[in-house]
Design a protein around this motif. Structure first.
Motif, PDB file in Angstrom:
ATOM      1  N   ARG A  17      15.628  14.992  39.458  1.00  7.84           N
ATOM      2  CA  ARG A  17      14.913  13.657  39.871  1.00  7.84           C
ATOM      3  C   ARG A  17      13.737  13.434  38.978  1.00  7.84           C
ATOM      4  O   ARG A  17      13.563  12.468  38.594  1.00  7.84           O
ATOM      5  N   LYS A  50      14.428  12.499  35.511  1.00  4.51           N
ATOM      6  CA  LYS A  50      15.183  11.388  35.212  1.00  4.51           C
ATOM      7  C   LYS A  50      14.200  10.124  35.528  1.00  4.51           C
ATOM      8  O   LYS A  50      14.461   9.069  35.070  1.00  4.51           O
ATOM      9  N   ARG A  51      13.197  10.399  36.217  1.00  7.33           N
ATOM     10  CA  ARG A  51      12.340   9.336  36.427  1.00  7.33           C
ATOM     11  C   ARG A  51      11.505   8.647  35.216  1.00  7.33           C
ATOM     12  O   ARG A  51      11.194   9.531  34.436  1.00  7.33           O
ATOM     13  N   GLN A  52      11.578   7.336  35.402  1.00  7.73           N
ATOM     14  CA  GLN A  52      10.547   6.901  34.292  1.00  7.73           C
ATOM     15  C   GLN A  52       9.733   6.017  34.659  1.00  7.73           C
ATOM     16  O   GLN A  52       9.993   5.058  35.901  1.00  7.73           O
ATOM     17  N   ALA A  88       7.219   8.880  33.424  1.00 14.62           N
ATOM     18  CA  ALA A  88       6.945  10.339  33.749  1.00 14.62           C
ATOM     19  C   ALA A  88       5.467  10.299  33.551  1.00 14.62           C
ATOM     20  O   ALA A  88       5.015  10.105  32.524  1.00 14.62           O
ATOM     21  N   GLU A 100       6.874  10.393  46.815  1.00 10.25           N
ATOM     22  CA  GLU A 100       7.298   9.837  45.304  1.00 10.25           C
ATOM     23  C   GLU A 100       8.819   9.885  45.150  1.00 10.25           C
ATOM     24  O   GLU A 100       9.257   8.719  44.397  1.00 10.25           O
ATOM     25  N   LEU A 101       9.339  10.708  45.604  1.00 12.16           N
ATOM     26  CA  LEU A 101      10.985  11.068  45.545  1.00 12.16           C
ATOM     27  C   LEU A 101      11.658  10.550  46.764  1.00 12.16           C
ATOM     28  O   LEU A 101      13.039  10.628  46.512  1.00 12.16           O
TER      29      LEU A 101
END
Length: 189
Positions: free
Chosen positions: A72, A75-77, A79, A163-164
């Protein structure tokens, strides 16, 4: 620990060129873990769990939960470069608790035996000597003894959870049961 910190510092030297995110997991356990296998085997064979300190608080993370967090994060944008995170199960346990989880997963009763530090120094000395002869890092060594002299090994995963989203997917008891099942299905137990 020193080599991990040196690796983090080396990576951060490139933070102006590439996005760097540091993940600091505590004790990682789960399928394929040979160190954890030692705990499961000892309990299965003897019903005993020998601990240096019964109530030393510990953070753990199941390997699949850690892998999911890493995926995860990748993949996050966008970063954020230079960020660091602790990734751990929110439930804090102890050495004794790990033995209880493993025993429950094995459907065994366990007796936890706290052993005085002097015996661990003796064991570490012997294991260090054998490790040097075999050119292997022993499970019990002087670095591990130094780790046991702290007040605990607990990390706060609130930042990564914020955050996730929520982590982990299952409680520690269920993860220990999955680990025991994997060991059995692969003939390790």
């Amino acid at each position: 620990g020193r080599s991990k910190l040196a690796g983090e510092k080396a990576a951060l030297r490139f933070a102006d060129q590439v996005s760097i995110t540091t993940v600091r997991p505590p004790v990682v356990f789960g399928p394929g873990d040979r160190t954890g296998l030692t705990l499961f085997r000892a309990i299965e064979r003897t019903g005993l769990h020998i601990v240096p300190r019964r109530e030393l608080p510990l953070s753990l993370v199941y390997v699949d939960d850690l892998s999911q967090v890493l995926s995860r994060l990748v993949k996050r944008q966008p970063a954020a470069s230079g960020e660091w995170y602790y990734v751990a199960d929110p439930a804090v346990t102890t050495f004794a608790g790990m033995g209880e989880f493993a025993a429950a997963a094995l459907n065994r009763r366990v007796r936890t035996l706290p052993i005085r530090a002097g015996w661990f120094y003796l064991a570490a000395t012997v294991c260090e000597l054998v490790g040097r002869i075999r050119q292997e890092v022993p499970l019990i060594n002087f670095d591990k003894l130094r780790e046991l002299q702290v007040t605990g090994w607990v990390c706060d995963a609130a930042k990564i959870q914020l955050e996730l989203g929520s982590l982990p997917a299952k409680p520690l008891e269920a993860r220990f049961a999955e680990t025991a099942q994997w060991y059995r299905s692969h003939g390790w137990l």
